[in-house]
Design a protein around this motif. Structure first.
Motif, PDB file in Angstrom:
ATOM      1  N   ALA A  94       0.800  -1.118  -0.131  1.00  0.00           N
ATOM      2  CA  ALA A  94       0.044  -0.058  -0.023  1.00  0.00           C
ATOM      3  C   ALA A  94       0.788   1.063   0.076  1.00  0.00           C
ATOM      4  O   ALA A  94       0.406   2.177  -0.633  1.00  0.00           O
ATOM      5  N   LYS A  95       2.075   1.476   0.683  1.00  0.00           N
ATOM      6  CA  LYS A  95       2.889   2.538   0.796  1.00  0.00           C
ATOM      7  C   LYS A  95       3.380   2.554  -0.504  1.00  0.00           C
ATOM      8  O   LYS A  95       3.788   3.711  -1.002  1.00  0.00           O
ATOM      9  N   LYS A  96       3.844   1.531  -1.097  1.00  0.00           N
ATOM     10  CA  LYS A  96       4.446   1.577  -2.654  1.00  0.00           C
ATOM     11  C   LYS A  96       3.390   2.297  -3.686  1.00  0.00           C
ATOM     12  O   LYS A  96       3.772   3.257  -4.314  1.00  0.00           O
ATOM     13  N   LEU A  97       2.153   1.800  -3.515  1.00  0.00           N
ATOM     14  CA  LEU A  97       1.095   2.379  -4.534  1.00  0.00           C
ATOM     15  C   LEU A  97       0.842   3.789  -4.083  1.00  0.00           C
ATOM     16  O   LEU A  97       0.511   4.704  -4.814  1.00  0.00           O
ATOM     17  N   PHE A  98       0.807   4.214  -2.690  1.00  0.00           N
ATOM     18  CA  PHE A  98       0.855   5.474  -2.365  1.00  0.00           C
ATOM     19  C   PHE A  98       1.696   6.352  -2.806  1.00  0.00           C
ATOM     20  O   PHE A  98       1.379   7.612  -3.320  1.00  0.00           O
ATOM     21  N   ALA A  99       3.125   5.958  -2.860  1.00  0.00           N
ATOM     22  CA  ALA A  99       3.952   6.925  -3.284  1.00  0.00           C
ATOM     23  C   ALA A  99       3.760   7.059  -4.829  1.00  0.00           C
ATOM     24  O   ALA A  99       3.929   8.323  -5.360  1.00  0.00           O
ATOM     25  N   ALA A 100       3.381   6.024  -5.604  1.00  0.00           N
ATOM     26  CA  ALA A 100       3.028   6.223  -7.003  1.00  0.00           C
ATOM     27  C   ALA A 100       1.854   7.069  -7.231  1.00  0.00           C
ATOM     28  O   ALA A 100       1.727   8.200  -8.121  1.00  0.00           O
ATOM     29  N   SER A 101       1.005   7.331  -6.205  1.00  0.00           N
ATOM     30  CA  SER A 101      -0.203   8.030  -6.373  1.00  0.00           C
ATOM     31  C   SER A 101       0.026   9.463  -6.153  1.00  0.00           C
ATOM     32  O   SER A 101      -0.309  10.337  -6.659  1.00  0.00           O
ATOM     33  N   LEU A 102       1.036  10.001  -5.497  1.00  0.00           N
ATOM     34  CA  LEU A 102       1.601  11.208  -5.424  1.00  0.00           C
ATOM     35  C   LEU A 102       2.748  11.743  -6.310  1.00  0.00           C
ATOM     36  O   LEU A 102       2.938  12.745  -6.352  1.00  0.00           O
ATOM     37  N   ALA A 103       3.129  10.764  -7.261  1.00  0.00           N
ATOM     38  CA  ALA A 103       4.044  11.173  -8.380  1.00  0.00           C
ATOM     39  C   ALA A 103       3.914  11.993  -9.224  1.00  0.00           C
ATOM     40  O   ALA A 103       2.590  12.027  -9.712  1.00  0.00           O
TER      41      ALA A 103
END
Length: 293
Positions: free
Chosen positions: A284-293
């Motif tokens: 989830a943290k990995k996907l969260f980082a992608a959503s902020l990119a």
């Protein structure tokens, strides 16, 4: 914006003509032959050898190195690295885990590979230790929190203002299913990892999409237990992506059906899967980082 030109390298070309164009249109002048110096044989061969040695051979060697490096498989963490990182994040609070990750990056391991081949497996390993009663819930929670913080630092997310408020996840089931024990455990670990968790249990695949159309989420997770509901899950995920306020929303899937058919992650249009609660936090943290990119 495109230009109306028939050229491949950004420059216009014209054929030289021996006559001036005296009619309408651009003037084209005759271009004389270039003056070419013919060397005597010995000098020509010496010059050729020098060109080959100084220019051709280095370029060929560089090209060979590029091809060789492209053929080499990417560096991957070893099983011992997973065990070492798990030991470090379960140990005293210090910089050893941070220095360990930094050392792996210095060895040439990319952050994407560290996610999939080290951080997620380490979190999964912590979950397995918890299932075997070798560590307690507090231990595994602290370990996962440290793993999550490590990647936040490396990706610079610790410097993003208000990122904690955006750490929101919606957990839903595939259409026709109810929340399972596994989903409850995932909720528990996500909340312990600092996530705002929303849940949705409904037989209608439209409901999750209606929620993400009203509220911003960085991640949506679905649980699939029955093989019969895979097509309904694919429809639900497509609808979520269509209506989500977050155009980069990350989708993760889990459940017994995904365990039996890991290839269904791609079939239903998800971004990834996690084997247990701790691994779900890191994904989830990995996907969260992608959503902020």
């Amino acid at each position: 914006m495109t230009e109306d030109r028939n050229d491949s390298d950004g420059m216009s070309h014209g054929k030289p003509d021996s006559r001036r164009n005296e009619g309408p249109g651009p003037e084209v002048a005759f271009l004389p032959p270039l003056a070419v110096t013919i060397d005597v044989p010995d000098f020509r061969y010496a010059k050729l050898r020098r060109i080959v040695a100084e220019q051709v051979v280095p370029r060929l060697l560089a090209l060979h190195e590029q091809v060789s490096s492209a053929d080499e498989p990417p560096l991957l963490p070893q099983t011992s690295d997973i065990d070492e990182l798990a030991t470090l994040v379960l140990g005293p609070e210090n910089n050893d885990a941070f220095d360990f990750i930094l050392g792996l990056k210095d060895r040439g391991i990319s952050l994407d590979i560290l996610h999939t081949e080290l951080l997620e497996p380490t979190a999964r390993h912590l979950g397995e230790l918890w299932n075997d009663d070798r560590i307690d819930f507090l231990d595994v929670t602290l370990g996962v929190a440290r793993l999550q913080r490590l990647v936040f630092v490396f990706e610079g997310l610790d410097q993003v203002p208000g990122h904690d408020e955006k750490r929101k996840v919606l957990l839903a089931t595939a259409p026709g299913e109810q929340h399972s024990l596994g989903s409850s455990i995932v909720q528990k670990f996500l909340r312990a990892g600092g996530w705002h968790v929303w849940t949705c249990a409904t037989p209608r695949f439209e409901d999750a999409a209606e929620i993400v159309a009203r509220e911003w989420f960085s991640v949506v997770g679905f649980s699939l237990g029955s093989d019969l509901n895979v097509d309904g899950l694919a429809q639900a995920i497509a609808r979520v992506r269509e209506l989500s306020l977050n155009p980069k929303v990350g989708i993760m899937v889990g459940g017994s059906a995904i365990v039996r058919h890991p290839e269904w992650v791609e079939r239903v249009g998800a971004d990834g899967t996690a084997a247990n609660g701790p691994a779900a936090v890191i994904l989830a943290k990995k996907l969260f980082a992608a959503s902020l990119a």
